[in-house]
Write an enzyme that holds these catalytic residues in place. Structure first.
Site, short mmCIF file in Angstrom:
data_model
loop_
_atom_site.label_atom_id
_atom_site.label_comp_id
_atom_site.label_asym_id
_atom_site.label_seq_id
_atom_site.Cartn_x
_atom_site.Cartn_y
_atom_site.Cartn_z
N HIS A 95 3.93 9.98 -5.53
CA HIS A 95 3.11 9.56 -4.38
C HIS A 95 2.98 10.68 -3.35
CE1 HIS A 95 7.21 7.90 -4.23
NE2 HIS A 95 7.22 8.22 -2.95
N HIS A 140 7.51 -16.25 5.95
CA HIS A 140 8.84 -16.78 5.68
C HIS A 140 8.77 -17.78 4.54
CE1 HIS A 140 12.90 -18.18 6.41
NE2 HIS A 140 12.43 -19.41 6.27
#
Ligand SMILES: Cc1cc2nc3c(=O)[nH]c(=O)nc-3n(C[C@H](O)[C@H](O)[C@H](O)COP(=O)(O)OP(=O)(O)OC[C@H]3O[C@@H](n4cnc5c(N)ncnc54)[C@H](O)[C@@H]3O)c2cc1C
Length: 453
Positions: free
Chosen positions: A315, A439
């Site tokens: 990357h 969440h």
């Protein structure tokens, strides 16, 4: 006459070619082996394909803790390798079709430099000569085979392996000794441990996983010791022969039996074999020196990816090549390395970015650190029986900015980019705390860790 010629078709080379061709530059890409380079053919992608098979095997064998009974789970190494080869073939085919769509001329063969005259660079592939206004050197890196007695002979006989051979091994060796406890060594140790080899890792330093945060590398080591890997630290390998690896440390001289040996002590930039010296490019400590634009000391000559030896990760190579092409197209761009993440795809995974407590100390930088158990994350608890992962955040106490984040635990490879973005954008800690994370996710751990400061 090409606008840009590129030597090497790995991540640095093919990404640069795609971007250049897409931007309308007349582009030539020369590859001597396989398009996709080390990363696609014998590095990142094949290793991750193998590790995924190992993970499924681990899950199948340890599913009782989650109320799931399985029986008869088995690993078929030939099938694992065949699947890996299919993944590689499909990805390489994808890259080739993207190059075609970007009108890149791809030439197979060894590119050799003839020279630079009046701003025009000449290279040859076999009997054919090519000329261009610019040259990008993206020749990558190769495994270092140390001058240990028996290493070269072992390589010739198939007893000793590098990343190239081990990723094609279609049998599971009863025992594997890994020389070098860096990322590549650990990932392969992890795979062969899962599929049943007796694995020993011999490392010269006092810790595994190179520059990774010490607490995290200790947790990783403990996890793998529990799974049966033997780690021998602060030890030097003296010889590899007769089905054994000989090493010594403070306690004396020892020998460990091995059916196969992986040497993974590091990689070195490929700067020889293509007459690089004919350009007068400045090389230091075996790597091509570049500035923040990927430019070498020779006008019109660039070097990106492993060959410049800065980060040696795919990357980083992508982004370096993007910077070169953006500047060629008149879009000002610079390469920054402060927020380049690195990942170890073991089980548990490790994801890191930025400064560690140790690197801050070494640089004399002030820092504040908070470290919390991954069990603060509901999803981590739900999915990891007995997990001992941690998330560690490092902040600049004066500027109140995140400067490092280090995670060991599930999804670390995927969520570390969140921390990288927070570092790169220099967001204030107070602002990060106002973000709403979904969440229950493991990524919430980054926000939670900041609340510990
Ligand atoms: C086992 C392993 C696992 C890895 N896992 C990861 C990972 O998970 N994540 C990550 O980011 N990185 C990983 N890496 C590192 C990653 O593979 C490299 O950083 C990346 O391949 C560098 O890209 P590159 O284009 O610079 O070089 P390379 O991929 O090495 O490509 C260079 C290409 O140039 C060609 N070439 C060389 N000289 C010439 C010439 N004269 N003429 C024509 N062609 C030439 C070569 O044949 C090669 O194809 C891993 C490496 C290994 C070995």
């Amino acid at each position: 006459m090409y606008d840009i010629m590129i030597l090497g078709g790995g991540p640095a080379g093919y990404l640069a070619a795609e971007r250049a061709g897409h931007s309308g530059l007349k582009t030539l890409l020369i590859e001597k082996r396989f398009i996709g380079g080390v990363c696609l053919n014998e590095g990142c992608v094949p290793s991750k394909a193998l590790l995924h098979s190992a993970k499924l095997f681990d899950i199948a064998r340890h599913s009782e803790a989650y109320g799931v009974s399985t029986s008869g789970a088995a690993i078929d190494q030939r099938a694992v390798i065949a699947r890996k080869n299919k993944v590689v073939r499909n990805l390489v085919a994808g890259i080739k079709s993207q190059l075609k769509a970007s009108h890149v001329t791809v030439v197979e063969g060894l590119g050799e430099i003839v020279g630079r005259d009046a701003g025009i660079i000449t290279v040859t592939v076999g009997q054919t000569t090519y000329q261009g206004k610019r040259l990008l050197i993206a020749t990558g890196s190769e495994a270092i085979v140390p001058p240990i007695p028996g290493a070269r002979e072992g390589l010739a006989s198939g007893f000793v392996l590098t990343n190239r051979e081990i990723l094609d091994l279609d049998t599971i060796p009863e025992s594997l000794v890994v020389v070098g406890g860096g990322v590549i060594g650990l990932e392969m140790a992890s795979y062969f441990n899962s599929v049943g080899s007796k694995v020993t890792v011999i490392e010269m330093l006092g810790k595994i996983a190179g520059p990774t945060d010490r607490e995290i590398s200790t947790i990783l080591q403990k996890n793998y010791e529990k799974k049966g890997i033997t780690f021998v630290l602060e030890s030097k390998v003296n010889a590899i022969r007769d089905g054994a690896v000989e090493f010594e440390n403070a306690a004396g001289k020892h020998s460990v039996p091995a059916v196969k040996v992986l040497v993974s002590i590091g990689r070195r930039p490929v700067i020889a074999g293509f007459d690089l010296e004919k350009l007068g490019v400045y090389v230091d400590k075996g790597r091509i020196v570049v500035d923040e634009h990927g430019q070498t000391n020779v006008p019109g000559v660039y070097a990106t990816g492993d060959v410049n030896g800065v980060w040696m990760l795919a990357h980083a190579a992508y982004r370096e090549s993007e910077v070169v092409i953006n500047n060629l197209m008149g879009r000002h761009d610079v390469m920054r390395y402060d927020a380049v993440p690195w990942v170890i795809y073991t089980n548990p995974e490790v994801g890191c970015v930025g400064e560690t407590e140790e690197s801050c100390k070494a640089k004399g930088m002030a820092c504040q650190v908070a470290s919390i158990s991954m069990n603060y994350s509901g999803r981590y608890m739900a999915e990891n029986a007995g997990g001992d992962g941690i998330c560690k955040v490092v902040i600049d106490p004066v500027r109140q900015r995140l400067i490092g984040c280090h995670i060991i635990g599930s999804y670390a490879s995927e969520i570390i980019v969140v921390a990288a973005m927070l570092i790169e954008t220099q967001m204030k800690i107070a602002d990060i705390k106002e973000f709403v994370f979904p969440h229950p996710t493991v990524s919430e751990i980054i926000r939670e860790a900041l609340f510990q400061l």
